[in-house]
Design a protein around this motif. Structure first.
Motif, PDB file in Angstrom:
ATOM      1  N   UNK A  45      30.531   1.115  13.005  1.00 29.33           N
ATOM      2  CA  UNK A  45      29.606  -0.013  12.828  1.00 29.33           C
ATOM      3  C   UNK A  45      30.374  -1.305  12.557  1.00 29.33           C
ATOM      4  N   UNK A  46      31.453  -1.199  11.815  1.00 30.51           N
ATOM      5  CA  UNK A  46      32.294  -2.369  11.522  1.00 30.51           C
ATOM      6  C   UNK A  46      32.951  -2.868  12.801  1.00 30.51           C
ATOM      7  N   UNK A  47      33.476  -1.945  13.597  1.00 31.90           N
ATOM      8  CA  UNK A  47      34.091  -2.316  14.873  1.00 31.90           C
ATOM      9  C   UNK A  47      33.050  -2.939  15.801  1.00 31.90           C
ATOM     10  N   UNK A  48      31.849  -2.369  15.827  1.00 27.54           N
ATOM     11  CA  UNK A  48      30.764  -2.898  16.658  1.00 27.54           C
ATOM     12  C   UNK A  48      30.403  -4.319  16.246  1.00 27.54           C
ATOM     13  N   UNK A  49      30.371  -4.570  14.950  1.00 21.79           N
ATOM     14  CA  UNK A  49      30.046  -5.912  14.452  1.00 21.79           C
ATOM     15  C   UNK A  49      31.069  -6.929  14.958  1.00 21.79           C
ATOM     16  N   UNK A  50      32.360  -6.563  14.907  1.00 18.71           N
ATOM     17  CA  UNK A  50      33.418  -7.459  15.373  1.00 18.71           C
ATOM     18  C   UNK A  50      33.264  -7.750  16.863  1.00 18.71           C
ATOM     19  N   UNK A  51      33.054  -6.710  17.645  1.00 20.09           N
ATOM     20  CA  UNK A  51      32.917  -6.881  19.096  1.00 20.09           C
ATOM     21  C   UNK A  51      31.679  -7.702  19.424  1.00 20.09           C
ATOM     22  N   UNK A  52      30.580  -7.426  18.744  1.00 21.19           N
ATOM     23  CA  UNK A  52      29.336  -8.183  18.980  1.00 21.19           C
ATOM     24  C   UNK A  52      29.535  -9.670  18.716  1.00 21.19           C
ATOM     25  N   UNK A  53      30.244  -9.997  17.647  1.00 26.88           N
ATOM     26  CA  UNK A  53      30.506 -11.410  17.339  1.00 26.88           C
ATOM     27  C   UNK A  53      31.396 -12.053  18.399  1.00 26.88           C
ATOM     28  N   UNK A  54      32.376 -11.308  18.897  1.00 27.03           N
ATOM     29  CA  UNK A  54      33.233 -11.845  19.960  1.00 27.03           C
ATOM     30  C   UNK A  54      32.440 -12.092  21.240  1.00 27.03           C
ATOM     31  N   UNK A  55      31.481 -11.221  21.527  1.00 26.40           N
ATOM     32  CA  UNK A  55      30.614 -11.408  22.694  1.00 26.40           C
ATOM     33  C   UNK A  55      29.708 -12.617  22.463  1.00 26.40           C
ATOM     34  N   UNK A  56      29.095 -12.664  21.294  1.00 26.91           N
ATOM     35  CA  UNK A  56      28.173 -13.750  20.943  1.00 26.91           C
ATOM     36  C   UNK A  56      28.846 -15.121  21.040  1.00 26.91           C
ATOM     37  N   UNK A  57      30.123 -15.173  20.677  1.00 24.66           N
ATOM     38  CA  UNK A  57      30.860 -16.449  20.675  1.00 24.66           C
ATOM     39  C   UNK A  57      31.559 -16.743  22.004  1.00 24.66           C
ATOM     40  N   UNK A  58      31.378 -15.863  22.991  1.00 27.07           N
ATOM     41  CA  UNK A  58      31.878 -16.145  24.331  1.00 27.07           C
ATOM     42  C   UNK A  58      33.316 -15.747  24.619  1.00 27.07           C
ATOM     43  N   UNK A  59      33.920 -14.924  23.766  1.00 29.63           N
ATOM     44  CA  UNK A  59      35.290 -14.474  23.997  1.00 29.63           C
ATOM     45  C   UNK A  59      35.333 -13.208  24.862  1.00 29.63           C
ATOM     46  N   UNK A  60      34.287 -12.398  24.765  1.00 30.85           N
ATOM     47  CA  UNK A  60      34.188 -11.152  25.518  1.00 30.85           C
ATOM     48  C   UNK A  60      32.852 -11.105  26.245  1.00 30.85           C
ATOM     49  N   UNK A  61      32.794 -10.269  27.267  1.00 34.44           N
ATOM     50  CA  UNK A  61      31.536  -9.997  27.952  1.00 34.44           C
ATOM     51  C   UNK A  61      31.500  -8.521  28.322  1.00 34.44           C
ATOM     52  N   UNK A  62      30.311  -8.019  28.544  1.00 33.34           N
ATOM     53  CA  UNK A  62      30.144  -6.606  28.871  1.00 33.34           C
ATOM     54  C   UNK A  62      30.250  -6.408  30.376  1.00 33.34           C
ATOM     55  N   UNK A  63      31.193  -5.562  30.769  1.00 38.17           N
ATOM     56  CA  UNK A  63      31.281  -5.138  32.165  1.00 38.17           C
ATOM     57  C   UNK A  63      30.428  -3.891  32.258  1.00 38.17           C
ATOM     58  N   UNK A  64      29.333  -4.020  32.938  1.00 38.93           N
ATOM     59  CA  UNK A  64      28.327  -2.968  32.960  1.00 38.93           C
ATOM     60  C   UNK A  64      28.919  -1.607  33.336  1.00 38.93           C
ATOM     61  N   UNK A  65      28.683  -0.652  32.450  1.00 37.39           N
ATOM     62  CA  UNK A  65      29.123   0.711  32.684  1.00 37.39           C
ATOM     63  C   UNK A  65      30.610   0.958  32.484  1.00 37.39           C
ATOM     64  N   UNK A  66      31.352  -0.071  32.091  1.00 35.24           N
ATOM     65  CA  UNK A  66      32.803   0.067  31.972  1.00 35.24           C
ATOM     66  C   UNK A  66      33.295  -0.215  30.554  1.00 35.24           C
TER      67      UNK A  66
END
Length: 118
Positions: A45-66
């Motif tokens: 959950x802690x790791x998910x929170x970090x990744x979610x914030x990086x996505x929210x702030x535009x540093x990461x994006x989800x590559x569908x299915x990958x």
């Protein structure tokens, strides 16, 4: 991991550092949440929170299915963010600390010049 900052912030900083040092380039997949959790011995959950914030702030994006990938803008955004911190926090704190211990401006400039030559 240290106790200085919340763990999710440390994970964010780690991923941003990896982007800056080009461990991850634009469009590269980053380490997965389960891998982060296992590698750092943290709750998923802690790791998910970090990744979610990086996505929210535009540093990461989800590559569908990958998985999660680095955005094209991420490195420039991180550089700008870190430069802002340097100018607005680090430099003023550095100058303030030098003044508190009585280092005159000309000596401070000499110290900086000497350290730039290294």
């Amino acid at each position: 991991m240290t106790n200085e900052k919340p763990v999710f912030i440390q994970i964010i900083d780690m991923i941003k550092d990896d982007i800056l040092s080009e461990v991850y380039a634009a469009d590269d997949l980053i380490i997965s949440i389960p891998q982060i959790s296992k590698l750092l011995s943290v709750n998923p959950t802690t790791a998910q929170k970090a990744i979610s914030l990086l996505v929210e702030r535009g540093f990461l994006y989800k590559k569908r299915g990958v998985g999660m990938a680095v955005t094209i803008e991420a490195k420039d955004m991180i550089l700008q963010e870190r430069q802002d911190i340097f100018h607005k926090q680090i430099v003023p704190d550095f100058i303030s600390a030098a003044k508190k211990i009585g280092i005159p401006n000309n000596s401070l400039m000499q110290i900086i010049k000497e350290n730039l030559d290294d």
